[in-house]
Every structure is written in structure tokens, then in C-alpha cells.
Design an enzyme around this catalytic site. Structure first.
Site, mmCIF file in Angstrom:
data_model
loop_
_atom_site.group_PDB
_atom_site.id
_atom_site.type_symbol
_atom_site.label_atom_id
_atom_site.label_comp_id
_atom_site.label_asym_id
_atom_site.label_seq_id
_atom_site.Cartn_x
_atom_site.Cartn_y
_atom_site.Cartn_z
ATOM 1 N N GLY A 24 86.055 93.513 30.002
ATOM 2 C CA GLY A 24 86.394 92.316 30.790
ATOM 3 C C GLY A 24 87.883 92.012 30.698
ATOM 4 N N GLY B 55 78.884 100.114 32.146
ATOM 5 C CA GLY B 55 78.858 101.566 32.030
ATOM 6 C C GLY B 55 79.443 102.047 30.714
ATOM 7 N N GLY C 78 88.072 95.412 24.238
ATOM 8 C CA GLY C 78 87.351 94.590 23.271
ATOM 9 C C GLY C 78 86.540 95.452 22.325
ATOM 10 N N ASP D 173 86.952 86.174 23.664
ATOM 11 C CA ASP D 173 85.951 85.739 22.677
ATOM 12 C C ASP D 173 86.508 85.694 21.246
ATOM 13 O OD1 ASP D 173 84.381 85.917 24.936
ATOM 14 O OD2 ASP D 173 83.458 87.820 24.366
ATOM 15 N N GLY E 233 82.591 82.817 25.609
ATOM 16 C CA GLY E 233 82.774 83.234 24.219
ATOM 17 C C GLY E 233 81.743 84.239 23.762
ATOM 18 N N GLU F 205 78.695 79.094 25.544
ATOM 19 C CA GLU F 205 77.662 79.620 26.456
ATOM 20 C C GLU F 205 76.443 80.215 25.760
ATOM 21 O OE1 GLU F 205 79.361 82.724 28.864
ATOM 22 O OE2 GLU F 205 80.025 83.893 27.138
HETATM 23 O O1 F6P Z 1 83.537 89.084 26.704
HETATM 24 C C1 F6P Z 1 84.325 88.332 27.575
HETATM 25 C C2 F6P Z 1 83.467 87.504 28.487
HETATM 26 O O2 F6P Z 1 84.306 86.730 29.332
HETATM 27 C C3 F6P Z 1 82.446 86.625 27.783
HETATM 28 O O3 F6P Z 1 83.018 85.470 27.230
HETATM 29 C C4 F6P Z 1 81.475 86.379 28.902
HETATM 30 O O4 F6P Z 1 80.175 86.080 28.418
HETATM 31 C C5 F6P Z 1 81.472 87.699 29.639
HETATM 32 O O5 F6P Z 1 82.681 88.344 29.331
HETATM 33 C C6 F6P Z 1 81.341 87.583 31.134
HETATM 34 O O6 F6P Z 1 81.254 88.868 31.660
HETATM 35 P P1 F6P Z 1 81.287 89.168 33.223
HETATM 36 O O7 F6P Z 1 82.737 89.205 33.639
HETATM 37 O O8 F6P Z 1 80.622 90.483 33.348
HETATM 38 O O9 F6P Z 1 80.550 88.059 33.922
#
Ligand code: F6P
Length: 360
Positions: A11, A77, A113, A139, A182, A234
Site C-alpha cells: 500500500g 498478489g 511494509g 500502520d 492502522g 479500524e
Molecule cells: O497497511 C496500510 C493500510 O492502509 C491499512 O491501514 C489498511 O487497513 C489497508 O492498508 C487498506 O488497504 P487497501 O488500500 O487495499 O484498501
């Protein structure tokens, strides 16, 4: 002339471009060539590989200030277990190696990450490719480093939201619930809650009780306060022990979290009789310009990673430990995640400020 690859995986977050820039500045400053790999390992697996030449010119452009990642990224992936239409998985690590070799890379700086670090560590073991990891994630949950790129900016965004919610909460005598990201850790919620003057902070590491959270809000009302600010991470569970999940998750993927804020607002409304509203910050925390703290961190980690890559080092992640910039073995970096310590200094600070953690 050494040739160093740089890519972003997982991410996105604020500060990735600042880190890319630092890698380019360091490498080109030492006479090396830099190739930016597009869309993480997907760029290496593509035939021909997806890449751009990153020359010293990008150091002078607007990259430092830009959100997102100029190289693109994917957070789904896994080249080690690439899903096939029939549900089986295939190991594509040979494709990654082929891309690495086709580009004649001497080393690769992978900004990612914990999931990406794990994949890179295994890829390196299976294929012998060289890489240096740079930790990023809003996070902030990597055990081997005090801070990850993107966290500080995400906290700033959440604090700004609280600064904006407070006046409207006070104007309408409401409970304002702010849901922040987070993943499984409450670092963003805790830091943002302290900095933004929250009254209640709910994090996954500390189980909460409706009665305790409602009592905390009642205590505010008893001393004449007409509003309350509640920050919810969350991954917090509802009173039935369930997490709020957005839509179906892909096979093998982690569930997409989201929606607990709305549940908490409804619960607190019922429990206190006060009107409650919810704001879900979502990806706003990942986009936008990086703050100064993230730019400094990205610069330090990017420079260090580039120096290691140029020295031919592999299998290490740059890290900040006790405020000192260094590097750790990748296995140490991915050995454990770092949740909020319920007995730690930051939780103690919140409690001393009179913030309820939902348990008292
Ligand atoms: O790991 C980073 C993060 O932003 C988390 O805080 C969140 O739960 C997740 O990625 C969201 O992922 P996506 O961009 O796939 O919705």
C-alpha cells in the site's frame, strides 16, 4: 557503473517519493545508474520488465513534495504464490529473477511494509537476487524499527480531522467518532487521539467495554462538557467480538477492515442518549503531501539504503532504533509485528491526560 533498482511495494503512503528521490540522489551522486521498477515485483515479472531510468534530474523536480509513488505499487498478489484461475498457485520467483537479470541490476532497494519485506526475503533466498529493504507503512507496526515512512503524515491527517471535528461537535453537542486506519495496530489512533484531544481512544490492543466508554462520556457531561471526541482504530472489535469488514476479501488476502466507527457511534448514542456522528478517514490518511517528519525519515532511510546497496550488501532492512539510524537483518525485521503496548508509555500518557481507553 553499478546499476541499482528501486521499487515501491504494498500500500502507498506519504513519503515514498521522498525516499525514491533520496536513493536516486545518493546513487547518482556516487556515479551509479538507477532504474525505477514499475508496480513493485510486477514490473520485474513483466516481459519486458517495466522500468524507467531515474536520473539525477528528478532530484531537482517536485518529487520530494508529492504524495503516492511515482513508480506505482500493488498491495495484492505474491510472486511466490501467484493465483491461477483454477485456484492453484504458482511460484513465479524465476520470473522475478529473470527481470532482475534482464535489467542487469546489481542491487535493488525495495520500499515496502512487513508483507513486502517477507516476500523479498523469501525471493532473495530462492533466487539469490540482492535487495535492501526500506520500511514504510502508515500502520507503523514493524517490530525492528521505531518508525516507518508514512506514519507521521497519517497521524497529521487524523489530527487535522479532529481539529475540524471539535468545533462542529461543540456546536451541535455531539459525540464525534473518527475511524482511522492502522490494520491490526492502534498506533495511528493512539498518537492522533493524544495530539488531537480525544476523550476516548479505542484500539485493538485494549479490549473495550460499552459501559466504560459511556461512563467516560458521562463524566465529561457531568463537568459541563457538551461534546466528546472518540477515535476508533479500524481493527477494534464490536461488543460481540466481531471486526467490521468492507466487502468480500480476495482468497488468501487479509480482510479489508472498515465500518467499526459507525457501529461504535450507534452504540454510544444508545448508551449515552447523546447524538453521535461518524467520520471514516480511510485512504485520505495515505495520500497527499508528506509532512516534514516523513520527509526527514525518508531521506535518512533512503540514503542509508542506497549506500548499503552500492556497497553490495543484501538481505538487510534500514531502520531507526532508539532514534539511531541503522540496519537490521531482514529475518529480524519480519520476525514480529509491533502492536501498541497496553502497558507502554504512550498509553500511560493518554490515561494520565484523562483519556479513556475504553476499559475504564
Ligand atoms: O497497511 C496500510 C493500510 O492502509 C491499512 O491501514 C489498511 O487497513 C489497508 O492498508 C487498506 O488497504 P487497501 O488500500 O487495499 O484498501
Amino acid at each position: 557503473m553499478p546499476r541499482i533498482g528501486v521499487m515501491t511495494t504494498g500500500g502507498d503512503c506519504a513519503g515514498l517519493n521522498a525516499a525514491i528521490r533520496a536513493v536516486v540522489a545518493t546513487c547518482t551522486g556516487q556515479g551509479a545508474e538507477v532504474l525505477g521498477i514499475l508496480k513493485g515485483t510486477e514490473g520485474l515479472m513483466a516481459d519486458p520488465p517495466g522500468f524507467v531510468v531515474l536520473d539525477a534530474g528528478i532530484v531537482d523536480g517536485p518529487l520530494l513534495r508529492q504524495g503516492g509513488t511515482t513508480l506505482g505499487s500493488v498491495n495484492r498478489g505474491n510472486p511466490l504464490r501467484h493465483p491461477m484461475p483454477d485456484g492453484s498457485t504458482i511460484d513465479f520467483s524465476a520470473k522475478v529473477k529473470a527481470g532482475y537479470q534482464a535489467l542487469r541490476l546489481d542491487n535493488l532497494v525495495a520500499i515496502g511494509g512487513d508483507g513486502s519485506m517477507r516476500i523479498m526475503a523469501e525471493l532473495a533466498r530462492r533466487t539469490g537476487i540482492r535487495f535492501i529493504g526500506v520500511p514504510k507503512t502508515i500502520d507503523n507496526d514493524l517490530a525492528a524499527t521505531d518508525s516507518t515512512i508514512g506514519f507521521a503524515t497519517a497521524v497529521e491527517v487524523a489530527v487535522e480531522a479532529l481539529d475540524r471535528l471539535q468545533p462542529t461537535a461543540a456546536s451541535h453537542s455531539r459525540i464525534m467518532v473518527l475511524e482511522v486506519m492502522g490494520r491490526d495496530s492502534g498506533h495511528i489512533a493512539l498518537s492522533a487521539g493524544i495530539a488531537g484531544g480525544a476523550d476516548v481512544i479505542l484500539i485493538p490492543e485494549i479490549p473495550w467495554r460499552v459501559a466504560a466508554a459511556a461512563a467516560a462520556i458521562a463524566r465529561l457531561a457531568a463537568r459541563g462538557r457538551n461534546y466528546a471526541l472518540v477515535v476508533v482504530a479500524e481493527a477494534v472489535r464490536d461488543p460481540e467480538g466481531a471486526q467490521a469488514v468492507v466487502g468480500p476479501s480476495r482468497p488468501g488476502a487479509m480482510p479489508r477492515l472498515g465500518g467499526i466507527g459507525g457501529r461504535v457511534a450507534a452504540i454510544l448514542e444508545r448508551a449515552t442518549g447523546a447524538e453521535a456522528r461518524v467520520t471514516v478517514l480511510g485512504h485520505v490518511q495515505r495520500g497527499g503531501q508528506p509532512g516534514a517528519t516523513d520527509r526527514v525519515l525518508a531521506a535518512g532511510l533512503g540514503v542509508r539504503a542506497a549506500e548499503l546497496a552500492l556497497a553490495g550488501v543484501s538481505g538487510r532492512m534500514v531502520a531507526v532504533q532508539g532514534g539511531v539510524l541503522g540496519d537490521v537483518a531482514i529475518d529480524e525485521a519480519v520476525a514480529a509485528q509491533r502492536p501498541v503496548d497496553p502497558a507502554g508509555q504512550l498509553v500511560a500518557t493518554a490515561r494520565a491526560l484523562g483519556i479513556s481507553m475504553g476499559d475504564a
